[in-house]
Design an enzyme around this catalytic site. Structure first.
Site, short mmCIF file in Angstrom:
data_model
loop_
_atom_site.label_atom_id
_atom_site.label_comp_id
_atom_site.label_asym_id
_atom_site.label_seq_id
_atom_site.Cartn_x
_atom_site.Cartn_y
_atom_site.Cartn_z
N ARG A 148 -15.23 -57.88 0.72
CA ARG A 148 -15.22 -56.90 1.82
C ARG A 148 -13.79 -56.43 1.99
O ARG A 148 -12.88 -57.23 2.28
CB ARG A 148 -15.72 -57.53 3.12
CG ARG A 148 -15.42 -56.67 4.35
CD ARG A 148 -16.11 -57.15 5.59
NE ARG A 148 -17.55 -56.92 5.49
CZ ARG A 148 -18.39 -56.98 6.52
NH1 ARG A 148 -17.95 -57.24 7.73
NH2 ARG A 148 -19.68 -56.77 6.34
N HIS A 174 -21.92 -49.65 2.20
CA HIS A 174 -22.34 -51.00 2.60
C HIS A 174 -23.70 -51.27 1.93
O HIS A 174 -24.73 -51.39 2.60
CB HIS A 174 -22.44 -51.07 4.12
CG HIS A 174 -22.43 -52.46 4.69
ND1 HIS A 174 -22.37 -53.60 3.91
CD2 HIS A 174 -22.47 -52.90 5.99
CE1 HIS A 174 -22.37 -54.67 4.68
NE2 HIS A 174 -22.43 -54.28 5.94
N GLN A 222 -26.14 -54.24 2.99
CA GLN A 222 -26.81 -54.01 4.27
C GLN A 222 -28.03 -53.10 4.08
O GLN A 222 -29.08 -53.31 4.69
CB GLN A 222 -25.84 -53.37 5.27
CG GLN A 222 -26.45 -53.15 6.64
CD GLN A 222 -26.80 -54.46 7.33
OE1 GLN A 222 -25.93 -55.30 7.52
NE2 GLN A 222 -28.05 -54.64 7.72
N ASP A 280 -25.66 -47.49 14.48
CA ASP A 280 -24.57 -48.41 14.16
C ASP A 280 -23.49 -48.19 15.22
O ASP A 280 -23.54 -47.21 15.97
CB ASP A 280 -24.04 -48.13 12.74
CG ASP A 280 -23.06 -49.18 12.25
OD1 ASP A 280 -22.94 -50.25 12.90
OD2 ASP A 280 -22.40 -48.95 11.22
N CYS A 320 -27.40 -52.72 12.23
CA CYS A 320 -26.88 -53.73 11.29
C CYS A 320 -26.06 -54.80 11.99
O CYS A 320 -25.79 -55.84 11.38
CB CYS A 320 -26.10 -53.06 10.17
SG CYS A 320 -24.57 -52.26 10.70
N ARG A 375 -30.30 -60.15 5.18
CA ARG A 375 -29.06 -60.07 4.38
C ARG A 375 -29.04 -61.19 3.35
O ARG A 375 -28.67 -60.98 2.19
CB ARG A 375 -27.83 -60.17 5.29
CG ARG A 375 -27.55 -58.93 6.14
CD ARG A 375 -27.10 -57.75 5.27
NE ARG A 375 -25.89 -58.05 4.53
CZ ARG A 375 -24.65 -57.93 5.01
NH1 ARG A 375 -24.45 -57.49 6.22
NH2 ARG A 375 -23.60 -58.22 4.25
#
Ligand code: CP
Length: 309
Positions: free
Chosen positions: A100, A127, A130, A220, A260, A288
């Protein structure tokens, strides 16, 4: 060598295969041990994380591997030493790398130089893990993906917006972004998404039009990592796009709501929605682990195989 750095690093057919593998792994979580040895998966986090670090670590252990969580602050990749040098070192210590970080170009350099599969655990641009979790969750609750309409509300000029444009249309879904002017996904990504067979993408600044008839409503945070200085202005700008019960009433009666996480209640989503019966966010968070196990097993099986072989 296959990597998973963007949603379209797999074909639509491979995306469906990964979702099927994730569903099978979720059904029997302790059966598959492709990383037995144990093979080490090095996972580096240059930004805050709860879900990504725990799901990758638990998932690696369930696959029989050794999760090696590397403190990005201590490693100082790109500051203390170059991405290329870190890639060569980690490639000698681990069978796979999860990272990340900020720039997409950095994970691409890591992939080019490490000699082992690399997985993007979030960059500023994408992402993809996700999105697989989101798709698995929708599949579980709706039974299918193709033909569903997804409304993404709020700040779409971010990694989740870009990934939804690509991964949603790859799954032959109709993705509608409801966002203020100037906050749509990347223009090049939208062009790619428009070309996906079966799916479609549309951008509107009208939040009610965006959610009208939607099967799935997604939002989000309005203040993505790195945008903290703009927080006050963003709360004003994005407030018409908040996912409230009033807005959800314009979606289909059986619509589901995704986020998320982390969520900021009474900002991008109301407590009534995220803690209510239409919310599937806890399944989404759990998924996930299952999708990332599928990605790790799938990449490990294909190490050394070029994409066009
Ligand atoms: N959704 C997500 O990536 O969560 P974390 O930032 O906690 O890893």
């Amino acid at each position: 060598m296959r990597h998973f750095l963007r949603d379209d690093d797999v074909s639509p057919q491979e995306q469906a295969e990964l979702l099927a593998l994730a569903a099978a792994m979720k059904a029997t979580p302790y059966d598959a041990k492709p990383l037995a040895g144990p093979h080490t998966v090095a996972m580096i986090f240059d930004k805050p994380t709860l879900r990504s670090q725990t799901s990758f670590a638990a998932g690696t252990a369930e696959l029989g591997g050794n999760p090696l969580v590397v403190d990005g602050g201590l490693a100082g990749i790109g500051r203390r030493e170059s991405v290329a040098d870190v890639a060569r070192v980690l490639g000698g210590q681990a069978s796979m790398i999860v990272w990340r970080t900020f720039a997409q170009a950095a994970v691409e350099e890591m992939a080019a130089m490490s000699g082992v599969p690399v997985i993007n655990a979030l960059t500023d641009e994408f992402h993809p893990c996700q999105l697989l979790a989101d798709l698995l969750t929708i599949q579980e609750h709706k039974g299918e993906l193709a033909g569903l309409t997804v409304a993404f509300l709020g700040d779409a000029a971010c990694n989740m917006g870009n990934s939804w444009a690509l991964a949603g249309t790859m799954a032959a879904m109709h993705v509608v972004f409801g966002c203020p002017e100037g906050y749509a996904p990347d223009a090049g990504v939208l062009v790619q998404a428009e070309a996906m067979p079966g799916g479609s993408v549309h951008v509107t600044d009208d939040p009610v039009a965006a959610v009208a008839g939607a099967d799935v409503v997604v939002t989000d945070t309005w203040v993505s990592m790195g945008k903290e200085d703009e927080a006050a202005d963003r709360r004003v700008l994005f407030s018409p796009y908040a996912v409230t019960s009033e807005l959800m009433a314009h979606a289909k009666p059986d619509a589901i709501a995704l986020h998320c996480l982390p969520a900021y209640r009474e900002n991008e989503i109301s407590a009534e929605v995220i803690d209510g019966p239409q919310s599937v966010v806890w399944d989404e968070a759990e998924n996930r682990r299952h999708v990332q196990k599928a990605v790790m097993a799938w990449l490990y099986e294909r190490r050394g195989v070029e994409p066009d072989e």
